[in-house]
Design a protein around this motif. Structure first.
Motif, PDB file in Angstrom:
ATOM      1  N   PRO A 172       1.057  -0.936   0.069  1.00 37.10           N
ATOM      2  CA  PRO A 172       0.072  -0.235  -0.128  1.00 37.10           C
ATOM      3  C   PRO A 172       0.446   1.287  -0.390  1.00 37.10           C
ATOM      4  O   PRO A 172       2.060   1.104   0.351  1.00 37.10           O
ATOM      5  CB  PRO A 172      -1.103  -0.225   1.614  1.00 37.10           C
ATOM      6  CG  PRO A 172      -1.157  -1.569   1.284  1.00 37.10           C
ATOM      7  CD  PRO A 172       0.525  -2.145   1.396  1.00 37.10           C
ATOM      8  N   THR A 230      -8.174  -6.937  -8.818  1.00 35.60           N
ATOM      9  CA  THR A 230      -8.664  -7.763  -7.528  1.00 35.60           C
ATOM     10  C   THR A 230      -7.382  -7.850  -6.648  1.00 35.60           C
ATOM     11  O   THR A 230      -7.617  -6.550  -5.464  1.00 35.60           O
ATOM     12  CB  THR A 230      -9.685  -8.856  -7.760  1.00 35.60           C
ATOM     13  OG1 THR A 230     -10.553  -8.747  -8.370  1.00 35.60           O
ATOM     14  CG2 THR A 230     -10.232  -9.263  -6.316  1.00 35.60           C
ATOM     15  N   GLY A 233      -6.628  -3.974  -5.914  1.00 34.72           N
ATOM     16  CA  GLY A 233      -7.318  -2.860  -5.091  1.00 34.72           C
ATOM     17  C   GLY A 233      -7.542  -3.393  -3.846  1.00 34.72           C
ATOM     18  O   GLY A 233      -6.862  -2.712  -2.944  1.00 34.72           O
ATOM     19  N   LEU A 234      -6.941  -5.420  -3.231  1.00 37.48           N
ATOM     20  CA  LEU A 234      -7.033  -4.945  -1.742  1.00 37.48           C
ATOM     21  C   LEU A 234      -5.179  -4.875  -1.607  1.00 37.48           C
ATOM     22  O   LEU A 234      -5.878  -4.882  -0.476  1.00 37.48           O
ATOM     23  CB  LEU A 234      -6.877  -6.807  -2.143  1.00 37.48           C
ATOM     24  CG  LEU A 234      -8.338  -7.655  -2.471  1.00 37.48           C
ATOM     25  CD1 LEU A 234      -7.951  -9.371  -2.808  1.00 37.48           C
ATOM     26  CD2 LEU A 234      -9.306  -7.377  -1.788  1.00 37.48           C
ATOM     27  N   ALA A 236      -4.007  -1.926  -2.439  1.00 30.18           N
ATOM     28  CA  ALA A 236      -4.297  -0.557  -2.461  1.00 30.18           C
ATOM     29  C   ALA A 236      -5.001  -0.042  -0.621  1.00 30.18           C
ATOM     30  O   ALA A 236      -4.960   0.962  -0.240  1.00 30.18           O
ATOM     31  CB  ALA A 236      -5.174   0.353  -3.436  1.00 30.18           C
ATOM     32  N   ALA A 237      -6.003  -1.427  -0.670  1.00 35.10           N
ATOM     33  CA  ALA A 237      -7.157  -0.818   0.473  1.00 35.10           C
ATOM     34  C   ALA A 237      -6.111  -1.114   1.732  1.00 35.10           C
ATOM     35  O   ALA A 237      -7.283  -1.025   3.293  1.00 35.10           O
ATOM     36  CB  ALA A 237      -8.627  -1.909   0.155  1.00 35.10           C
ATOM     37  N   LEU A 239      -5.349  -4.243   2.824  1.00 32.21           N
ATOM     38  CA  LEU A 239      -5.058  -5.772   3.551  1.00 32.21           C
ATOM     39  C   LEU A 239      -4.583  -6.022   3.485  1.00 32.21           C
ATOM     40  O   LEU A 239      -4.189  -7.304   4.414  1.00 32.21           O
ATOM     41  CB  LEU A 239      -6.553  -6.572   2.323  1.00 32.21           C
ATOM     42  CG  LEU A 239      -7.873  -6.225   2.996  1.00 32.21           C
ATOM     43  CD1 LEU A 239      -8.654  -4.831   2.710  1.00 32.21           C
ATOM     44  CD2 LEU A 239      -8.248  -7.851   2.073  1.00 32.21           C
ATOM     45  N   GLY A 255      -2.466   4.097  -5.743  1.00 29.38           N
ATOM     46  CA  GLY A 255      -2.811   2.983  -4.046  1.00 29.38           C
ATOM     47  C   GLY A 255      -1.331   2.534  -3.432  1.00 29.38           C
ATOM     48  O   GLY A 255      -2.048   1.636  -2.900  1.00 29.38           O
TER      49      GLY A 255
END
Length: 297
Positions: A172, A230, A233-234, A236-237, A239, A255
């Protein structure tokens, strides 16, 4: 009806000249031979095409109809012959191409551009599929050629290496490691991981886990994604972190920071795959284009 294209060409020459002798000279044949072809055509069609009752040669109503239709018949026949020749050479038709996202982010566009430039009439249908799905589709014939990642050849599927690039760490953008110039693999030991599901690419999954084990830890997988969008994206979030081929850095996902790994890093291969029994010229053209693109980055 046994209609010969040669007879139609002869008919068009006579119709253009409205004079048998001039038409014969134009076609470089004798007038008796030309007249014989026209009579044979008239017998085949069951109708007179020229009115020879006066000093001038004129088209009959049937001849005027044939004059309208004959050019289209000849064009379609020549077009069919050209298409058949092109198909035999792999220049036309439909080629079903699979590609992993890694290749779509790097070499696939160049390969497709090269194939299109040399074979503009060859229809390319491209789908993004993971390596495991492509190998199955190649085996059952629903895919003609694939761009796969870290795959092993099988009895059915041939594999040729294209290019390799190293793994990178994807973290991230607000992670404490994000500002580092590089990462020591052991720095990831306590981090949660986001990875590909192993069934979608066993060889690639095993490369990552083996790399982690070689540095004294087993990755703690907290999430999986069936595609790269996906997974990133995880990441960047927040996780977890991930290990991904450097090709994906080209995507510049918001991100996510991509960082090089220190020491010996696995090289992830992109490959072209096809059925060993496939003798399609179109497949051969695609494979050749892929290998050429790999040689000229």
């Amino acid at each position: 009806m046994d209609l010969e294209l040669r007879q139609l060409r002869t008919f068009l020459a006579v119709a253009a000249e409205l004079h048998f002798s001039r038409a014969a000279r134009r076609l470089h044949v004798s007038q008796p031979a030309l007249s014989q072809q026209i009579r044979a055509l008239e017998r085949t069609l069951g109708a007179a095409l020229f009115d020879r009752s006066s000093r001038a040669t004129e088209l009959t109503p049937a001849g005027r109809v044939l004059l309208d239709a004959a050019p289209r018949v000849l064009y379609e026949a020549e077009r069919a012959q050209s298409l058949v020749t092109q198909a035999a050479n792999g220049a036309v038709g439909l080629l079903n191409v699979g590609s992993v996202g890694t290749a779509l982010a790097s070499i696939t566009p160049r390969i497709l551009r090269s194939v299109r430039a040399h074979f503009p009439d060859l229809q390319l249908e491209v789908s993004q599929q993971d390596t495991a799905a492509q190998l199955v589709a190649l085996t059952d014939g629903s895919l003609d050629v694939g761009l796969v990642r870290a795959a092993d050849p099988t009895e059915t599927v041939a594999i040729e290496h294209l290019v390799s690039e190293p793994l990178l760490a994807a973290v991230p953008s607000d992670h404490p490691l994000a500002g580092s110039a590089s990462i020591v693999p052991e720095d990831l030991a306590d981090e949660p991981f986001v990875l590909w599901p192993r069934p979608l690419g066993r060889a690639f999954f095993d490369i990552i886990t083996s790399y982690c084990l070689d540095h004294g830890f087993s990755p703690r997988i907290v999430a999986e994604g069936a595609d790269i969008e996906t997974q990133l994206g995880l990441v960047a979030a927040g996780l977890g972190v991930s290990l991904q081929p450097s090709y994906y850095a080209n995507l510049r996902p918001p991100g996510v920071a991509f960082l090089p790994l220190e020491g010996d890093v696995p090289q992830i291969a992109l490959q072209v795959a096809w059925r060993r029994t496939d003798r399609s010229p179109a497949v051969a053209h695609f494979v050749d284009a892929a290998l050429e693109c790999a040689r000229t980055p």
